[in-house]
Design a protein around this motif. Structure first.
Motif, PDB file in Angstrom:
ATOM      1  N   TYR A  43       0.906  -1.246  -0.153  1.00 41.33           N
ATOM      2  CA  TYR A  43      -0.035  -0.061  -0.093  1.00 41.33           C
ATOM      3  C   TYR A  43       1.043   1.068  -0.018  1.00 41.33           C
ATOM      4  O   TYR A  43       1.592   1.346   1.153  1.00 41.33           O
ATOM      5  CB  TYR A  43      -0.969   0.059   1.263  1.00 41.33           C
ATOM      6  N   ARG A  44       0.694   1.877  -1.058  1.00 39.66           N
ATOM      7  CA  ARG A  44       1.318   3.313  -1.170  1.00 39.66           C
ATOM      8  C   ARG A  44       0.442   4.562  -0.735  1.00 39.66           C
ATOM      9  O   ARG A  44      -0.693   4.604  -1.277  1.00 39.66           O
ATOM     10  CB  ARG A  44       2.048   3.490  -2.370  1.00 39.66           C
ATOM     11  N   VAL A  45       0.815   5.119   0.270  1.00 34.45           N
ATOM     12  CA  VAL A  45       0.174   6.376   0.818  1.00 34.45           C
ATOM     13  C   VAL A  45       0.774   7.851   0.487  1.00 34.45           C
ATOM     14  O   VAL A  45       2.037   7.831   1.012  1.00 34.45           O
ATOM     15  CB  VAL A  45      -0.417   6.262   2.142  1.00 34.45           C
ATOM     16  N   ASP A  46       0.045   8.597  -0.236  1.00 35.81           N
ATOM     17  CA  ASP A  46       0.778  10.095  -0.386  1.00 35.81           C
ATOM     18  C   ASP A  46       0.100  10.782   0.880  1.00 35.81           C
ATOM     19  O   ASP A  46      -0.922  11.508   0.638  1.00 35.81           O
ATOM     20  CB  ASP A  46       0.416  10.631  -1.741  1.00 35.81           C
ATOM     21  N   VAL A  63       4.514   5.036   3.239  1.00 37.29           N
ATOM     22  CA  VAL A  63       3.690   6.176   3.563  1.00 37.29           C
ATOM     23  C   VAL A  63       4.412   7.585   3.680  1.00 37.29           C
ATOM     24  O   VAL A  63       5.800   7.472   4.330  1.00 37.29           O
ATOM     25  CB  VAL A  63       3.141   6.095   5.309  1.00 37.29           C
ATOM     26  N   LYS A  64       4.085   8.511   2.708  1.00 39.63           N
ATOM     27  CA  LYS A  64       4.976   9.680   2.624  1.00 39.63           C
ATOM     28  C   LYS A  64       4.117  10.624   3.669  1.00 39.63           C
ATOM     29  O   LYS A  64       3.276  11.535   3.295  1.00 39.63           O
ATOM     30  CB  LYS A  64       4.825  10.240   1.090  1.00 39.63           C
ATOM     31  N   GLY A  65       4.618  10.323   5.004  1.00 35.72           N
ATOM     32  CA  GLY A  65       3.813  11.197   5.808  1.00 35.72           C
ATOM     33  C   GLY A  65       3.954  10.442   7.153  1.00 35.72           C
ATOM     34  O   GLY A  65       4.762   9.701   7.517  1.00 35.72           O
ATOM     35  N   VAL A  66       3.190  10.557   8.155  1.00 30.66           N
ATOM     36  CA  VAL A  66       2.833   9.990   9.490  1.00 30.66           C
ATOM     37  C   VAL A  66       2.072   8.727   9.321  1.00 30.66           C
ATOM     38  O   VAL A  66       0.905   8.866   8.782  1.00 30.66           O
ATOM     39  CB  VAL A  66       2.328  10.905  10.449  1.00 30.66           C
ATOM     40  N   PHE A  67       2.404   7.513   9.784  1.00 36.40           N
ATOM     41  CA  PHE A  67       1.565   6.388   9.900  1.00 36.40           C
ATOM     42  C   PHE A  67       1.231   6.128  11.397  1.00 36.40           C
ATOM     43  O   PHE A  67       2.131   6.081  12.187  1.00 36.40           O
ATOM     44  CB  PHE A  67       2.456   5.107   9.378  1.00 36.40           C
ATOM     45  N   ARG A  68      -0.134   5.817  11.663  1.00 38.00           N
ATOM     46  CA  ARG A  68      -0.461   5.389  12.892  1.00 38.00           C
ATOM     47  C   ARG A  68      -1.242   4.111  12.949  1.00 38.00           C
ATOM     48  O   ARG A  68      -2.356   3.934  12.055  1.00 38.00           O
ATOM     49  CB  ARG A  68      -1.426   6.516  13.429  1.00 38.00           C
TER      50      ARG A  68
END
Length: 124
Positions: A43-46, A63-68
């Motif tokens: 899974y690629r997340v922008d 993830v290009k950001g914060v992952f929770r």
């Protein structure tokens, strides 16, 4: 007093009870969310992304950001984030966790894999 951990942490233990717990949780499909693309089981997340509380997810994340990972959820896969990774209380990861920023572990959160933080590993 400050607890400082090395940037790469690995522990060994029997993960069977966590796998059993995860199998009883409802499955969650991230590719239904806006901004999430699934390519070959990854899974690629922008942008920032949060997996809801009390679900089971299978697959790897970039993830290009914060992952929770939500409270009490189970991730069967690895995660790489360009910012922080937050594993909320009672959540479980069976895979590696790699963050360019911090890795934050909530109370009773469990990671069965390698942890690599660009800055700090924080135990709450």
């Amino acid at each position: 007093m400050t607890l400082t951990l090395p940037k790469v942490v690995s522990f060994s233990f029997d993960a069977s009870k966590y796998r059993a717990k995860g199998s009883s949780l409802p499955a969650y499909e991230p590719s239904r969310e806006v901004g999430v693309e699934s390519v070959g089981g990854v899974y690629r997340v922008d942008g920032d992304f949060r997996i809801p509380d009390g679900v089971r997810v299978e697959g790897d994340f970039v993830v290009k950001g914060v992952f929770r990972l939500g409270r009490g959820s189970c991730l069967l896969g690895s995660v790489k984030a360009s910012k922080d990774i937050v594993i909320e209380p009672g959540a479980y990861v069976e895979g590696d966790v790699v963050a360019d920023g911090r890795v934050v572990l909530g109370r009773e959160a469990t990671i069965h894999g390698y942890v690599d933080a660009g800055t700090w590993v924080v135990l709450e």
